[in-house]
Design an enzyme around this catalytic site. Sequence first.
Site, PDB file in Angstrom:
ATOM      1  N   ARG A 114       0.850  -1.196   0.000  1.00 47.39           N
ATOM      2  CA  ARG A 114       0.000   0.000   0.000  1.00 47.39           C
ATOM      3  C   ARG A 114       0.884   1.244   0.000  1.00 47.39           C
ATOM      4  NH1 ARG A 114      -5.921  -0.269   2.448  1.00 47.39           N
ATOM      5  NH2 ARG A 114      -6.656  -1.776   0.934  1.00 47.39           N
ATOM      6  N   GLN A 119      -0.695   2.245  -6.282  1.00 43.68           N
ATOM      7  CA  GLN A 119      -2.136   2.469  -6.231  1.00 43.68           C
ATOM      8  C   GLN A 119      -2.887   1.945  -7.459  1.00 43.68           C
ATOM      9  OE1 GLN A 119      -2.781   6.606  -5.293  1.00 43.68           O
ATOM     10  NE2 GLN A 119      -2.681   6.252  -3.086  1.00 43.68           N
ATOM     11  N   ASP A 122      -3.904  -1.681  -6.875  1.00 45.53           N
ATOM     12  CA  ASP A 122      -4.574  -2.013  -5.612  1.00 45.53           C
ATOM     13  C   ASP A 122      -5.942  -2.642  -5.859  1.00 45.53           C
ATOM     14  OD1 ASP A 122      -5.544  -2.216  -3.071  1.00 45.53           O
ATOM     15  OD2 ASP A 122      -5.401  -0.080  -2.579  1.00 45.53           O
ATOM     16  N   SER A 125      -8.747  -2.478  -3.023  1.00 44.26           N
ATOM     17  CA  SER A 125      -9.540  -1.250  -2.992  1.00 44.26           C
ATOM     18  C   SER A 125     -10.563  -1.216  -4.124  1.00 44.26           C
ATOM     19  CB  SER A 125      -8.625  -0.026  -3.082  1.00 44.26           C
ATOM     20  OG  SER A 125      -7.851   0.106  -1.904  1.00 44.26           O
ATOM     21  N   TYR A 219      -5.024   0.256   7.643  1.00 43.98           N
ATOM     22  CA  TYR A 219      -6.106  -0.434   8.342  1.00 43.98           C
ATOM     23  C   TYR A 219      -6.169   0.035   9.791  1.00 43.98           C
ATOM     24  CZ  TYR A 219      -5.999  -3.688   4.400  1.00 43.98           C
ATOM     25  OH  TYR A 219      -6.040  -4.243   3.144  1.00 43.98           O
TER      26      TYR A 219
END
Length: 359
Positions: A114, A119, A122, A125, A219
């Site tokens: 992450r 990104q 990912d 997500s 998280y």
Amino acid sequence: MPRETATGERRVALVPELVGKLVDGGFEVLVERGAGEAASFPDSAYEEAGARLVEDWADAEAVVKVQKPTEQEASRLRDGQVLIGFLQPLTDREGIDRLAKRGVVAFAMESIPRITRAQPMDALSSQATVSGYKATLLAADRLPKFFPMLMTAAGTVAPAKVLVLGAGVAGLQAVATARRLGAVVTGFDVRPVVREQIESLGANWLDLGIVGEETEGGYAQELSEEQQRRQQEELESRLPEFDVVITTALIPGRPAPKLIPASAVRAMRPGSVVVDLAAEAGGNCELTEPGEEVVREGVTLVGFTNLPTTMPFHASQLYARNVSALLEHLAPEGQLALDFEDEITAGACVTRKEEVPAA
């Protein structure tokens, strides 16, 4: 790209749009016949994008999937072959060992670091976005009330009150979707840093007096037993205020925290709905039955797993962008060049052969 064989899985790892871009970027793309049909991508669309339709994918240097390979599929993988997919490295040790024994160089999409540079890859997500949206639609469908306020000749109908527990990607999407449907929405997370994100979507913030820290991966850090007990007690006293509760507290590879005890469900009004997005890891609600929809104490509990597969077209489109970004990282201009000094390559790789040449 083979056809997915897991029960109920309708997504596909690449869509024609991304196949065309990969072909233009120097890749040769082989697609098993019928692979995209369940997601509404016909073979003809892949052919038009430049893919070659095949019956067997043994010759491919890299295999891209959504779900982890079955034992039979794993037996078809060869030494040195690259595999990309959701491989469940934290929960399926047997499957990972099977791939390692065959010499497969496996990259787990859930292990993508992450970091800003990663990104576009990912997948957790991107698929959580689908889950948060679909969870809200499921709640609206099950609730025996309107979501929006209605002013009619027969009088005014009050809007539904929705509580979203957890403000990760899925939670924020659930908040936004419930707001679009006209509900009065409240969000909660133990990380106070996300309060601004919840309020920016037009939702209220539920303050339970429980504060937790955020991990490096973004998280929520696991609460102590005392904090969990206090959180359950506070939620139990507040849940009767809401018609719908959507729970999203989930950390990959770990049991879901129990946010809603059975006593809290009993305190909710009959006809209320709980949609538990953490069902795959046991659920955030004590009464959730993973994979099932049940009614307990007059409350509908939805514990469906793998919600992204229920919206396979866009879920596949998003996932394909993640996969193609990883492919382009591992094989610039279509030439495989695995650099295990790179943070993304090393972080996502869950089985490797030391003799694989590095860039």
